[in-house]
Design a protein around this motif. Sequence first.
Motif, PDB file in Angstrom:
ATOM      1  N   ASP A  85       0.854  -1.174   0.000  1.00  0.00           N
ATOM      2  CA  ASP A  85       0.000   0.000   0.000  1.00  0.00           C
ATOM      3  C   ASP A  85       0.895   1.232   0.000  1.00  0.00           C
ATOM      4  O   ASP A  85       1.753   1.377   0.875  1.00  0.00           O
ATOM      5  N   VAL A  86       0.731   2.100  -0.985  1.00  0.00           N
ATOM      6  CA  VAL A  86       1.530   3.317  -1.094  1.00  0.00           C
ATOM      7  C   VAL A  86       0.588   4.500  -1.272  1.00  0.00           C
ATOM      8  O   VAL A  86      -0.300   4.470  -2.121  1.00  0.00           O
ATOM      9  N   LYS A  87       0.805   5.524  -0.458  1.00  0.00           N
ATOM     10  CA  LYS A  87       0.009   6.748  -0.535  1.00  0.00           C
ATOM     11  C   LYS A  87       0.959   7.937  -0.599  1.00  0.00           C
ATOM     12  O   LYS A  87       2.002   7.942   0.054  1.00  0.00           O
ATOM     13  N   VAL A  88       0.572   8.949  -1.370  1.00  0.00           N
ATOM     14  CA  VAL A  88       1.393  10.137  -1.545  1.00  0.00           C
ATOM     15  C   VAL A  88       0.519  11.371  -1.361  1.00  0.00           C
ATOM     16  O   VAL A  88      -0.616  11.406  -1.823  1.00  0.00           O
ATOM     17  N   ASP A  89       1.077  12.373  -0.698  1.00  0.00           N
ATOM     18  CA  ASP A  89       0.412  13.666  -0.559  1.00  0.00           C
ATOM     19  C   ASP A  89       1.476  14.745  -0.653  1.00  0.00           C
ATOM     20  O   ASP A  89       2.644  14.501  -0.326  1.00  0.00           O
ATOM     21  N   TYR A  90       1.087  15.908  -1.121  1.00  0.00           N
ATOM     22  CA  TYR A  90       2.056  17.000  -1.238  1.00  0.00           C
ATOM     23  C   TYR A  90       1.358  18.347  -1.152  1.00  0.00           C
ATOM     24  O   TYR A  90       0.143  18.446  -1.356  1.00  0.00           O
ATOM     25  N   ASP A  91       2.149  19.368  -0.869  1.00  0.00           N
ATOM     26  CA  ASP A  91       1.648  20.731  -0.781  1.00  0.00           C
ATOM     27  C   ASP A  91       1.449  21.251  -2.203  1.00  0.00           C
ATOM     28  O   ASP A  91       2.414  21.407  -2.956  1.00  0.00           O
ATOM     29  N   LYS A  92       0.216  21.510  -2.584  1.00  0.00           N
ATOM     30  CA  LYS A  92      -0.111  21.966  -3.944  1.00  0.00           C
ATOM     31  C   LYS A  92       0.492  23.332  -4.253  1.00  0.00           C
ATOM     32  O   LYS A  92       0.679  23.677  -5.414  1.00  0.00           O
ATOM     33  N   ASP A  93       0.818  24.104  -3.212  1.00  0.00           N
ATOM     34  CA  ASP A  93       1.385  25.435  -3.418  1.00  0.00           C
ATOM     35  C   ASP A  93       2.911  25.445  -3.406  1.00  0.00           C
ATOM     36  O   ASP A  93       3.523  26.483  -3.657  1.00  0.00           O
ATOM     37  N   ALA A  94       3.530  24.314  -3.114  1.00  0.00           N
ATOM     38  CA  ALA A  94       4.992  24.257  -3.043  1.00  0.00           C
ATOM     39  C   ALA A  94       5.600  24.377  -4.439  1.00  0.00           C
ATOM     40  O   ALA A  94       5.053  23.868  -5.415  1.00  0.00           O
ATOM     41  N   ASN A  95       6.747  25.044  -4.517  1.00  0.00           N
ATOM     42  CA  ASN A  95       7.457  25.224  -5.775  1.00  0.00           C
ATOM     43  C   ASN A  95       8.535  24.142  -5.883  1.00  0.00           C
ATOM     44  O   ASN A  95       9.677  24.353  -5.483  1.00  0.00           O
ATOM     45  N   PHE A  96       8.179  23.000  -6.422  1.00  0.00           N
ATOM     46  CA  PHE A  96       9.125  21.891  -6.537  1.00  0.00           C
ATOM     47  C   PHE A  96      10.222  22.193  -7.558  1.00  0.00           C
ATOM     48  O   PHE A  96      11.288  21.595  -7.507  1.00  0.00           O
ATOM     49  N   ALA A  97       9.968  23.120  -8.479  1.00  0.00           N
ATOM     50  CA  ALA A  97      10.982  23.481  -9.477  1.00  0.00           C
ATOM     51  C   ALA A  97      12.200  24.129  -8.825  1.00  0.00           C
ATOM     52  O   ALA A  97      13.303  24.065  -9.365  1.00  0.00           O
ATOM     53  N   SER A  98      12.018  24.729  -7.662  1.00  0.00           N
ATOM     54  CA  SER A  98      13.144  25.377  -6.968  1.00  0.00           C
ATOM     55  C   SER A  98      13.949  24.386  -6.122  1.00  0.00           C
ATOM     56  O   SER A  98      14.995  24.742  -5.589  1.00  0.00           O
ATOM     57  N   LEU A  99      13.467  23.164  -6.004  1.00  0.00           N
ATOM     58  CA  LEU A  99      14.151  22.150  -5.203  1.00  0.00           C
ATOM     59  C   LEU A  99      14.932  21.226  -6.129  1.00  0.00           C
ATOM     60  O   LEU A  99      14.352  20.437  -6.873  1.00  0.00           O
ATOM     61  N   LYS A 100      16.249  21.308  -6.068  1.00  0.00           N
ATOM     62  CA  LYS A 100      17.106  20.517  -6.959  1.00  0.00           C
ATOM     63  C   LYS A 100      18.083  19.621  -6.197  1.00  0.00           C
ATOM     64  O   LYS A 100      18.563  18.638  -6.728  1.00  0.00           O
ATOM     65  N   THR A 101      18.398  20.004  -4.955  1.00  0.00           N
ATOM     66  CA  THR A 101      19.363  19.242  -4.153  1.00  0.00           C
ATOM     67  C   THR A 101      18.688  18.773  -2.876  1.00  0.00           C
ATOM     68  O   THR A 101      17.723  19.381  -2.409  1.00  0.00           O
TER      69      THR A 101
END
Length: 184
Positions: free
Chosen positions: A23-39
Amino acid sequence: MRLRTLAAVALMSVAGGAAFAQDVKVDYDKDANFASLKTFAAKIGTSWNNPLGEKRVLAEIEQGLTEKGWTKTDADKADAMVVLHGATEKQKTLNTFYSGGMGGYGYGWRGVGMGGMGSATTTTSEYLVGTLVVDIFDAKSKQLVYRGIASDELSDKAEKNAKKLAKASDKLFKDFPPGSKDKK
């Protein structure tokens, strides 16, 4: 009649063996800027008291993130902090096997009706379930931006658990970073 009894026992055996699936579930902050996270930097947050298992899990999650284009770095230079939490719990399942009297629709006291009740044997089985929580925080804001949770029955064989872990990692990061699926 014996053939039907064997078929019923076989069916119950298969049903009991398939009692737990990954069983795998995923959730995330819809307002987060994942493009700025590289490292990222990763660590164990909650130990499950298995240093070898923890090392394997940490390596698998780091590999999963690097395959998605992120770069592992030191914690003080990272855009994202990945914190892993693990736990194990014993679960129980009941397995019932029927024999004799499976030839009809037995019901009621002493199998009054068509066929008879036969006999039933129920056993309890214990198995170990492992749960992994993958939390990803924006290192600057310290806000949680992603949470993935994977649970599966654990084996007493490390190789089987490694395969299950790889499958869970694939599922956890299937559409990672969030929003990347929409851009294709």
